[in-house]
Scaffold this active site. Structure first.
Site, PDB file in Angstrom:
ATOM      1  N   ASP A  82      16.980  15.025  14.417  1.00 24.99           N
ATOM      2  CA  ASP A  82      18.030  14.549  15.325  1.00 24.99           C
ATOM      3  C   ASP A  82      18.190  13.036  15.142  1.00 24.99           C
ATOM      4  O   ASP A  82      17.199  12.301  15.248  1.00 24.99           O
ATOM      5  CB  ASP A  82      17.583  14.849  16.764  1.00 24.99           C
ATOM      6  CG  ASP A  82      18.719  15.206  17.670  1.00 24.99           C
ATOM      7  OD1 ASP A  82      19.880  15.125  17.231  1.00 24.99           O
ATOM      8  OD2 ASP A  82      18.428  15.582  18.825  1.00 24.99           O
ATOM      9  N   GLU A 181      26.473  22.665  23.641  1.00 20.50           N
ATOM     10  CA  GLU A 181      25.574  22.466  24.790  1.00 20.50           C
ATOM     11  C   GLU A 181      26.352  22.442  26.100  1.00 20.50           C
ATOM     12  O   GLU A 181      27.342  21.697  26.236  1.00 20.50           O
ATOM     13  CB  GLU A 181      24.767  21.159  24.630  1.00 20.50           C
ATOM     14  CG  GLU A 181      23.829  20.924  25.819  1.00 20.50           C
ATOM     15  CD  GLU A 181      22.747  19.877  25.599  1.00 20.50           C
ATOM     16  OE1 GLU A 181      22.615  19.366  24.471  1.00 20.50           O
ATOM     17  OE2 GLU A 181      22.033  19.584  26.577  1.00 20.50           O
TER      18      GLU A 181
HETATM   19  O1  KIV Z   1      17.308  17.076  21.391  1.00 21.76           O
HETATM   20  C1  KIV Z   1      17.386  18.306  21.529  1.00 21.76           C
HETATM   21  O2  KIV Z   1      16.404  19.005  21.805  1.00 21.76           O
HETATM   22  C2  KIV Z   1      18.689  18.917  21.361  1.00 21.76           C
HETATM   23  C3  KIV Z   1      18.814  20.356  21.733  1.00 21.76           C
HETATM   24  C4  KIV Z   1      19.020  20.421  23.186  1.00 21.76           C
HETATM   25  C5  KIV Z   1      19.885  21.031  20.991  1.00 21.76           C
HETATM   26  O3  KIV Z   1      19.613  18.270  20.985  1.00 21.76           O
END
Ligand code: KIV
Length: 263
Positions: A82, A181
């Site tokens: 991420d 989401e």
């Molecule tokens: O950071 C995270 O865990 C996410 C999920 C909620 C998809 O972006």
């Protein structure tokens, strides 16, 4: 078999599948052993492991550290890192440079970016530079100050249409899948029907191609109450507290260590 972005794309309109977050080698290996196709090193790391109350303080260093821990123990799942707040918002160049670090140093297979139409250029540039992208639209927690809270998105006709346009833009820009989401289930069904890449839902109802959940929520590995859309399948919190109490009692009662644990 190692999962690739194309293999994830080929799951569209097939059986449902799951994705999970992971922040450490141990839980990542459990998911990999259970044949989970996609593991996300989410910036939810901020709340699940680092003690923050949002994802905003999470840094590139934090994410790289935990991405490396995850990729060290995963053989088959596609590992998505991420991109944390302000690692790509400032410019496309910063986004490419930081995404590159996840691939080169973190050994991730792909990155996740929050945002739709507004992120098209970045998604396209990353994909053209060989970096697969997982999109993320609907509630985008890195914009929480702008949104004003963790609220369901897409409730008005205007917002509903905006999220559909975002989904189409993410698809057109070359993302291999998209996280939806916290949007109404009718909207996620509509999006799942019209786009050709898999939708991965969290708080988006049952009609997405896949469901993702934060591993700490799934395991009850948390001190907080769960969001409405989450569910725990084991209560690690209670089990752990009771283990701590039993250890303490054993030590106080001279039952630990006993002969078995002594040299
Ligand atoms: O950071 C995270 O865990 C996410 C999920 C909620 C998809 O972006």
């Amino acid at each position: 078999m190692k999962w690739t972005p194309d293999k994830i794309k080929s799951l569209k309109n097939k059986d449902k599948w799951i994705a999970l977050t992971a922040y450490d080698s141990i839980t990542a290996k459990w998911s990999d052993d259970e044949a989970v196709p996609l593991i996300l090193v989410g910036d939810s790391l901020g709340m699940t492991a680092l003690g923050y109350d949002s994802t905003l303080p999470v840094t590139m260093d934090d994410m790289l550290h935990h991405t490396k821990a995850v990729t060290r123990s995963v053989d088959k799942a596609l590992v998505v890192a991420d991109m944390p707040f302000m690692s790509y918002q400032s410019s496309v160049e910063d986004g490419i440079r930081n995404a590159g670090l996840f691939i080169k140093d973190g050994n991730a297979d792909a990155v996740k970016i929050e945002g739709g139409i507004f992120r098209s250029q970045l998604i396209e540039s990353l994909v053209n530079n060989g970096i697969p992208v997982l999109g993320h639209i609907g509630l985008t927690p890195q914009s929480i100050k702008q949104i004003g809270g963790y609220k369901v998105q897409g409730k008005t006709d205007l917002d509903h249409q905006k999220i559909i346009n975002d989904a189409l833009a993410v698809e057109e820009s070359g993302a291999f899948a998209v996280v939806l989401e916290c949007i109404p289930k009718k909207l996620s069904k509509k999006i799942s029907d019209i786009i050709s890449i898999p939708t991965i839902g969290i708080g988006a109802g049952p009609d997405c191609d896949a469901q993702i959940i934060v591993i700490s929520d799934l395991l009850g590995f948390t001190n907080k109450s769960l969001p409405k859309f989450a569910k725990y399948y084991v209560d690690i919190c209670s089990l752990s507290r009771s283990a701590i109490q039993r250890f303490k009692n054993d030590v106080l009662n001279n039952d630990f260590p006993n002969d078995e644990q002594s040299y």
